[in-house]
Every structure is written in structure tokens, then in C-alpha cells.
Design a protein around this motif. Structure first.
Motif, PDB file in Angstrom:
ATOM      1  N   VAL A  85       2.663  -1.762  12.144  1.00 43.38           N
ATOM      2  CA  VAL A  85       2.731  -0.998  13.379  1.00 43.38           C
ATOM      3  C   VAL A  85       2.291   0.447  13.179  1.00 43.38           C
ATOM      4  O   VAL A  85       1.786   1.091  14.106  1.00 43.38           O
ATOM      5  CB  VAL A  85       4.164  -1.069  13.977  1.00 43.38           C
ATOM      6  CG1 VAL A  85       5.139  -0.181  13.211  1.00 43.38           C
ATOM      7  CG2 VAL A  85       4.152  -0.699  15.454  1.00 43.38           C
ATOM      8  N   MET A  86       2.465   0.965  11.939  1.00 46.14           N
ATOM      9  CA  MET A  86       2.042   2.338  11.652  1.00 46.14           C
ATOM     10  C   MET A  86       0.603   2.401  11.138  1.00 46.14           C
ATOM     11  O   MET A  86       0.091   3.490  10.852  1.00 46.14           O
ATOM     12  CB  MET A  86       2.998   2.964  10.639  1.00 46.14           C
ATOM     13  CG  MET A  86       4.418   3.152  11.172  1.00 46.14           C
ATOM     14  SD  MET A  86       5.648   3.567   9.893  1.00 46.14           S
ATOM     15  CE  MET A  86       5.046   5.165   9.350  1.00 46.14           C
ATOM     16  N   ASN A  87      -0.012   1.209  11.000  1.00 38.49           N
ATOM     17  CA  ASN A  87      -1.419   1.111  10.595  1.00 38.49           C
ATOM     18  C   ASN A  87      -1.666   1.803   9.257  1.00 38.49           C
ATOM     19  O   ASN A  87      -2.524   2.677   9.109  1.00 38.49           O
ATOM     20  CB  ASN A  87      -2.339   1.708  11.667  1.00 38.49           C
ATOM     21  CG  ASN A  87      -3.791   1.320  11.445  1.00 38.49           C
ATOM     22  OD1 ASN A  87      -4.078   0.273  10.855  1.00 38.49           O
ATOM     23  ND2 ASN A  87      -4.707   2.162  11.919  1.00 38.49           N
ATOM     24  N   THR A  88      -0.877   1.382   8.249  1.00 39.85           N
ATOM     25  CA  THR A  88      -1.039   1.947   6.911  1.00 39.85           C
ATOM     26  C   THR A  88      -0.778   0.864   5.874  1.00 39.85           C
ATOM     27  O   THR A  88      -0.029  -0.092   6.126  1.00 39.85           O
ATOM     28  CB  THR A  88      -0.060   3.116   6.688  1.00 39.85           C
ATOM     29  OG1 THR A  88      -0.248   3.630   5.359  1.00 39.85           O
ATOM     30  CG2 THR A  88       1.380   2.681   6.859  1.00 39.85           C
ATOM     31  N   SER A  89      -1.404   1.000   4.730  1.00 43.77           N
ATOM     32  CA  SER A  89      -1.146   0.085   3.610  1.00 43.77           C
ATOM     33  C   SER A  89      -0.324   0.774   2.532  1.00 43.77           C
ATOM     34  O   SER A  89       0.000   0.168   1.512  1.00 43.77           O
ATOM     35  CB  SER A  89      -2.479  -0.398   3.021  1.00 43.77           C
ATOM     36  OG  SER A  89      -3.261   0.715   2.590  1.00 43.77           O
ATOM     37  N   SER A  90       0.021   2.028   2.757  1.00 47.14           N
ATOM     38  CA  SER A  90       0.801   2.786   1.777  1.00 47.14           C
ATOM     39  C   SER A  90       2.255   2.337   1.791  1.00 47.14           C
ATOM     40  O   SER A  90       2.755   1.840   2.807  1.00 47.14           O
ATOM     41  CB  SER A  90       0.725   4.282   2.098  1.00 47.14           C
ATOM     42  OG  SER A  90      -0.612   4.734   2.102  1.00 47.14           O
ATOM     43  N   PRO A  91       2.956   2.515   0.681  1.00 48.54           N
ATOM     44  CA  PRO A  91       4.393   2.191   0.654  1.00 48.54           C
ATOM     45  C   PRO A  91       5.139   2.989   1.730  1.00 48.54           C
ATOM     46  O   PRO A  91       4.794   4.130   2.044  1.00 48.54           O
ATOM     47  CB  PRO A  91       4.823   2.612  -0.755  1.00 48.54           C
ATOM     48  CG  PRO A  91       3.559   2.564  -1.564  1.00 48.54           C
ATOM     49  CD  PRO A  91       2.467   2.972  -0.624  1.00 48.54           C
ATOM     50  N   ILE A  92       6.166   2.376   2.277  1.00 47.23           N
ATOM     51  CA  ILE A  92       6.919   2.966   3.386  1.00 47.23           C
ATOM     52  C   ILE A  92       8.280   3.447   2.881  1.00 47.23           C
ATOM     53  O   ILE A  92       8.953   2.749   2.126  1.00 47.23           O
ATOM     54  CB  ILE A  92       7.134   1.938   4.511  1.00 47.23           C
ATOM     55  CG1 ILE A  92       5.786   1.489   5.091  1.00 47.23           C
ATOM     56  CG2 ILE A  92       8.015   2.498   5.613  1.00 47.23           C
ATOM     57  CD1 ILE A  92       5.021   2.579   5.802  1.00 47.23           C
ATOM     58  N   ASP A  93       8.662   4.652   3.303  1.00 47.40           N
ATOM     59  CA  ASP A  93      10.040   5.078   3.043  1.00 47.40           C
ATOM     60  C   ASP A  93      10.686   5.431   4.374  1.00 47.40           C
ATOM     61  O   ASP A  93      10.030   5.601   5.402  1.00 47.40           O
ATOM     62  CB  ASP A  93      10.106   6.263   2.070  1.00 47.40           C
ATOM     63  CG  ASP A  93       9.392   7.509   2.594  1.00 47.40           C
ATOM     64  OD1 ASP A  93       9.634   7.893   3.760  1.00 47.40           O
ATOM     65  OD2 ASP A  93       8.606   8.105   1.837  1.00 47.40           O
ATOM     66  N   TYR A  94      12.012   5.532   4.365  1.00 43.95           N
ATOM     67  CA  TYR A  94      12.758   5.707   5.609  1.00 43.95           C
ATOM     68  C   TYR A  94      12.429   7.014   6.306  1.00 43.95           C
ATOM     69  O   TYR A  94      12.365   7.082   7.534  1.00 43.95           O
ATOM     70  CB  TYR A  94      14.256   5.618   5.334  1.00 43.95           C
ATOM     71  CG  TYR A  94      14.698   4.227   4.954  1.00 43.95           C
ATOM     72  CD1 TYR A  94      14.243   3.111   5.657  1.00 43.95           C
ATOM     73  CD2 TYR A  94      15.542   4.020   3.874  1.00 43.95           C
ATOM     74  CE1 TYR A  94      14.629   1.835   5.307  1.00 43.95           C
ATOM     75  CE2 TYR A  94      15.933   2.739   3.511  1.00 43.95           C
ATOM     76  CZ  TYR A  94      15.475   1.653   4.233  1.00 43.95           C
ATOM     77  OH  TYR A  94      15.863   0.388   3.880  1.00 43.95           O
ATOM     78  N   LYS A  95      12.221   8.084   5.548  1.00 46.81           N
ATOM     79  CA  LYS A  95      11.893   9.370   6.172  1.00 46.81           C
ATOM     80  C   LYS A  95      10.559   9.287   6.898  1.00 46.81           C
ATOM     81  O   LYS A  95      10.396   9.813   8.005  1.00 46.81           O
ATOM     82  CB  LYS A  95      11.852  10.473   5.123  1.00 46.81           C
ATOM     83  CG  LYS A  95      11.612  11.867   5.722  1.00 46.81           C
ATOM     84  CD  LYS A  95      11.585  12.940   4.652  1.00 46.81           C
ATOM     85  CE  LYS A  95      11.461  14.320   5.284  1.00 46.81           C
ATOM     86  NZ  LYS A  95      10.312  14.475   6.180  1.00 46.81           N
TER      87      LYS A  95
END
Length: 577
Positions: free
Chosen positions: A508-518
Motif C-alpha cells: 500500500v505504501m508502494n515500497t520494497s524497503s523494510p517497514i518499521d512502525y514509525k
């Protein structure tokens, strides 16, 4: 285990037996399952729900020799309320009218059907007592269904009777002779009188003159050593929440959690600080729930005769944590608090130990993100059969339910899924109010077995908000958890909750980077909400893969669900008279 595992919250338990003393000098006409003082020295109510007949019988006593009235209100006021108005004439004849209020004005006679039925009545010593009944669901558009969960009762009284011989003479305005009360009519756990526990051994966990910060929201965590004076196992049969009388306006809820057996502390320097300031110290004390009190609930709770809360002896629990939530919207300063909890120990052991179990959604932005200006936003979670595989073959018995959301929550339920089929509600809080969080006693224990799954839903209304509402512990944040008390106790499953999986956020955020809560939180706070994006967001929640986290503190497991599992649902109840 996922590094994104967060510990959710701490809640759960209760039970009933005796009713507190009421004011009316008139003895009730019958024996009832429940009673409550609606207004001290003014109004008392008794009631019994007959689930087989789907009806409820009330007995209302009010200090007046005029008309008296009880109503079921959809929103707490006169508008839309279903009202029974009754009086007793000097001849002893009893009258009861079915009325409906379209606005904050004189209620009109129900012009469809008479659904309130008078049974008995009398006047004595300046009081009027009337016994009457109605169906839980009347199928009448001018009646309010008595739903599972918290119900809003309104009552009022006049100084003179209505004139049964002159129907054109209507009810006069009651002025200030009115009030309201929130009660879970279908699942009330009547609080016992304190006198019942006189002479029993007790122990307490209390704050020591804690200075409450002048912030709008404070979560304070304090570790307590388990009582060491009981060499043999004892059962607590009740507890009482001790709210400092000077801080009734500040103490929002109290959570008691069991620390994991592996947790170790310096007994001379136990952690005692803002929860966010000591996350490492309290990590093993933040998810094995033991009990909770929340605003609007009764302070004294009694456990069933067959089960108690085990302490002492060779108990694995050596430490407890109290998480105290202070809600301080006025930013008051220099307030000191000594609230806490007291346990009453029975003189004999009971057959079973009590346990506590929570289902729902992790209270973080990655678990909950609710758009503004939405009348009905639905969030779902699912606890798979793998989480319950170690249930005893004979099953466990669920006896109490505590639904919990924050200000935007309007309804929540948990369903039992067995063999991919919904078999019944574990609890259905159709009508939920954040300011009145009652522990609900189930009409009879519900059995759960190995391999059972659980679907939990929370419904929110954010029409009063201009910004997104995120999962979190502050009152203005949101939660979605249903907490249950059961026996016999298990020691390997305290919670089963879900979050939206990282892959859902990457998509949904259109990214392949790792996601963190912040990163998720910052993205949500800057998102532009329109009617179209709100619809898309509901679709996102319906199809997002989930991360399921289940187990106990220090031993959580996780599992990915590529989509929420489907199951054969039971049909919605139709209204039948």
C-alpha cells in the motif's frame, strides 16, 4: 519470532453472587437474577432475562407516589427511547403505558403495539413499585431492542398519577426528576457487598503517593513481588479495585499482569516509572494478563464457586505488574495517587484455577488505522487453530467477557469457528460504550476445544474526527481486544492477536524497503483522506495479509495468513414475536 512483535495490553476477569443493598422499603414481588441502584435513595431496579423465552422482566421502585417510568435509550437521551410509564391508583389498580419519544419532548403513546406488559404493582411508604416485562426484540419500530452488551437505561418520575379516566390529560414534564444508568442487562455481574469478605485474609498492590504527571495521558508501570506469606497454594475468591477517592477523575483503568517466571528483579529496587521509560525491565511483565478495571465498571468482583485465582505455594508467578492509565485532559499538576487492588483469599481451595485469554488486534498503527469521517469502519482479526492445539481435550470453560475499544468503538464481537463453521458468539457486544466498561458474566459457561479458531471484529465510528485514528494506548488512540476469563487454567496461551503483515504495508505504501512502525505511522498521519480513499482503505483492510502472534510472554509464536480465512457464518437472527 518477528522482531515486530509488540506486547499488547493487560486485562481480564470477574464474577457475581450477591447484590448490594438497595434503598426501597418495598420487598420485591419476586426473586431476580440481577439488581442495581439507579439513583441512591431514589430509584432501584431488579431484573431477570429469560433467554429461552427471549424476554426480560423488570421491577422498578421509585420514591414517589406519582407516575414512574423506565426507558431503553439508543443514545442516552429521550430521542428514540422506548419507555414504559406506570402508576398505581389509590384503589390499588396498576396501569402501564408503552410510549416512544421522537425528540427531547413528551413521549407519545406507541401507536403500533403494546409491548410492555404490567404484572404487579403497589404503593407503600412514599414509594411506587411496578413489575412488568417485554420481549428483548419486539419487532416494533417504536421499540428499542435490548441488545447484548451495554444498554442505556433512562428513568423519571412525576409527583402525581396520570388520570386513567381522562386520556386527553397527558404526562407532565418531570423537570429534574430523571436520570440515566448504563448496564449490561443481559450479562451483568452483580457486585457483592464488602461485608461478604470480612475476616478473610487479604493482600494488596498499591501505588505509594505517586505524583501523576501533568500530561493528558500517562501510563505508569510498577512491579510488585508476589505475596510470600502463603507457603501453600491459596485461591483468591474476589478482588476490589482501590481507587484513590481524590483521583476518581484521573484513574482511567488499571491492568494487572503476571510476570513471566523467567523475569528476575532486585527486590530492593523494583521497576517503578513511566512504562515507556522502562520497556526492557517490564518486557516479560506486559502480556500475561491477570485482571483489569476500567472506567465505569464495578470495583468489586467475585469469582465463581468452582474456581479461584491461585497464589502462593509453588506458583510460577513471582512478580506482578500494575499498569495504571491516568487520563488528565485538564493537565492537572501536583496530584498524588495511591490506587491499587486488594485480593480476598478463601479459606478452602476450589476445584479449578482461573485463566485469562485475549483475542483481537495489536494496539499499534500497523494493527489499526481508522480513517476520519466514517460512520462504520470494520476491522477483523483471526486466531487460527494452531494457537489452540494445546487446549485440554475436555475443553476449557469461558465464564466472563470484557470487550475493549476506545472512544470510537461502537460494537465488537468474537465468534467461535469450529471446522470452518461459525458455531456461536463467544461474546457479542452489539452495544458498546467506552465510558462504561463492564465485565460481562456469560449466562452459562461456553466450552472451547483444541483446534477451535476465533474471528474478532470491531466496528468504529469516526464522524467526530478530522484526523486518522491509530492503534495505541492513549484514550484518543484505538484498540480492538476481547478478553475472557476461563477455567481450568492453561499456562501456554494468554493472547492471540493480529497485525497487518509488513508485505501489506509495503504494497500500500508502494515500497520494497523494510517497514518499521514509525515509518508506517508517519505515512498514515500524512495521508490525504477522501470519501474514495476511505472506501479503498476498507478494501485494504479486508484483503491485507495478517501476522498472527500467539502464546505467552517470552514464548510468542507467529504465523502469516495470506488472507483472512473464510468460514460458513451463521445466519443473522430474525425478529420473531
Amino acid at each position: 519470532m518477528s522482531k515486530n512483535l509488540i506486547i499488547v495490553l493487560c486485562f481480564c476477569w470477574v464474577i457475581l453472587e450477591e447484590c448490594a443493598a438497595l434503598s426501597s422499603p418495598i420487598a420485591p414481588f419476586a426473586t431476580y437474577k440481577h439488581s442495581a441502584e439507579l439513583q441512591k435513595d431514589i430509584a432501584d431496579l431488579w431484573w431477570t432475562v429469560d433467554d429461552a423465552e427471549q424476554e426480560i422482566t423488570f421491577e422498578l421502585h421509585i420514591k414517589s407516589t406519582g407516575w414512574i417510568a423506565l426507558g431503553i435509550s439508543p443514545a442516552g437521551g429521550m430521542k428514540g427511547a422506548d419507555i414504559a410509564i406506570g402508576w398505581v391508583e389509590s384503589s390499588g389498580k396498576v396501569f402501564l403505558q408503552d410510549r416512544y419519544s421522537t425528540a427531547n419532548s413528551r413521549p407519545m403513546r406507541d401507536n403500533t403495539t403494546q409491548d410492555w406488559f404490567v404484572l404487579q404493582g403497589q404503593e407503600k411508604d412514599g414509594w411506587t413499585a411496578i413489575r412488568f416485562k417485554r420481549l428483548l426484540h419486539t419487532c416494533d419500530s417504536m421499540d428499542v431492542p435490548i441488545k447484548s452488551g451495554t444498554n442505556i437505561l433512562i428513568f423519571a418520575y412525576g409527583l402525581v398519577d396520570l388520570d386513567s379516566n381522562r386520556p386527553e390529560v397527558d404526562i407532565m414534564y418531570h423537570g429534574t426528576r430523571r436520570n440515566s444508568r448504563m448496564l449490561p442487562l443481559r450479562s451483568y455481574a452483580d457486585p457483592p457487598a464488602d461485608e461478604k469478605f470480612l475476616g478473610l485474609d487479604t493482600f494488596e498492590f498499591r501505588s505509594d503517593n505517586y505524583i501523576v504527571p501533568s500530561n493528558d495521558t500517562t501510563y505508569h508501570c510498577k512491579i510488585y513481588k508476589a505475596p510470600s506469606q502463603y507457603p501453600h497454594k491459596r485461591h483468591a475468591i474476589a478482588h476490589k479495585i482501590l481507587i484513590d477517592p481524590d483521583n476518581i477523575d484521573l484513574v482511567h483503568h488499571l491492568d494487572l499482569c503476571e510476570c513471566d517466571p523467567t523475569a528476575t528483579f532486585d527486590d530492593n529496587n523494583l521497576p517503578d516509572d513511566l512504562c515507556d521509560s522502562i520497556p526492557d525491565e517490564i518486557r516479560l511483565c506486559s502480556s500475561n494478563f491477570a485482571t483489569v478495571w476500567a472506567v465505569g465498571g464495578d470495583v468489586t468482583r467475585e469469582f465463581p464457586e468452582e474456581a479461584g485465582y491461585a497464589v502462593g505455594g509453588n506458583s510460577e508467578t513471582k512478580y506482578y505488574m500494575i499498569q495504571m492509565h491516568y487520563d488528565n485532559p485538564r493537565l492537572s499538576s501536583n496530584r498524588r495517587d495511591s490506587s491499587g487492588i486488594r485480593f480476598y483469599l478463601g479459606n478452602e481451595l476450589r476445584q479449578y484455577d482461573l485463566g485469562f485469554l485475549t483475542f483481537g488486534i495489536g494496539s499499534t498503527p500497523s494493527g489499526l488505522a481508522i480513517p476520519p469521517k466514517v460512520e462504520r469502519f470494520i476491522t477483523d482479526s483471526f486466531c487460527p487453530p494452531e494457537a489452540t492445539r494445546n487446549f485440554p481435550k475436555s475443553g476449557i470453560n469461558v465464564i466472563f467477557a470484557l470487550p475493549h475499544t476506545h472512544l470510537q468503538g461502537s460494537s465488537t464481537w468474537t465468534k467461535i469457528i469450529r471446522n470452518n463453521t461459525a458455531v456461536q458468539y463467544l461474546f457479542n457486544a452489539e452495544s458498546y460504550d467506552f465510558n462504561y466498561q463492564f465485565q460481562n458474566r456469560l449466562p452459562k459457561p461456553i466450552k472451547l476445544y483444541p483446534g477451535d479458531s476465533f474471528a474478532t471484529r470491531c466496528i468504529y465510528n469516526t464522524m467526530n474526527k478530522d484526523d486518522v485514528t491509530l492503534g495505541g494506548e492513549r484514550t484518543k488512540d484505538e484498540m480492538c481486544v476481547n478478553m475472557f476469563t476461563y477455567y481450568p487454567r492453561m499456562n501456554d496461551l494468554y493472547a492471540c492477536v493480529t497485525l497487518n503483515h509488513d508485505s501489506a504495508w509495503q504494497d500500500v505504501m508502494n515500497t520494497s524497503s523494510p517497514i518499521d512502525y514509525k515509518q508506517v505511522k508517519d505515512w498514515l498521519l500524512t495521508k490525504n483522506w477522501t470519501s474514495e480513499s476511505t472506501k479503498q482503505w476498507q478494501n485494504f483492510y479486508e484483503r491485507a495479509p495478517r501476522l498472527v502472534i500467539y502464546g505467552k510472554s517470552g514464548y510468542f509464536q507467529d504465523q502469516m495468513l495470506s488472507t483472512l480465512p473464510t468460514y460458513e457464518d451463521f445466519k443473522a437472527e430474525e425478529c420473531h414475536k
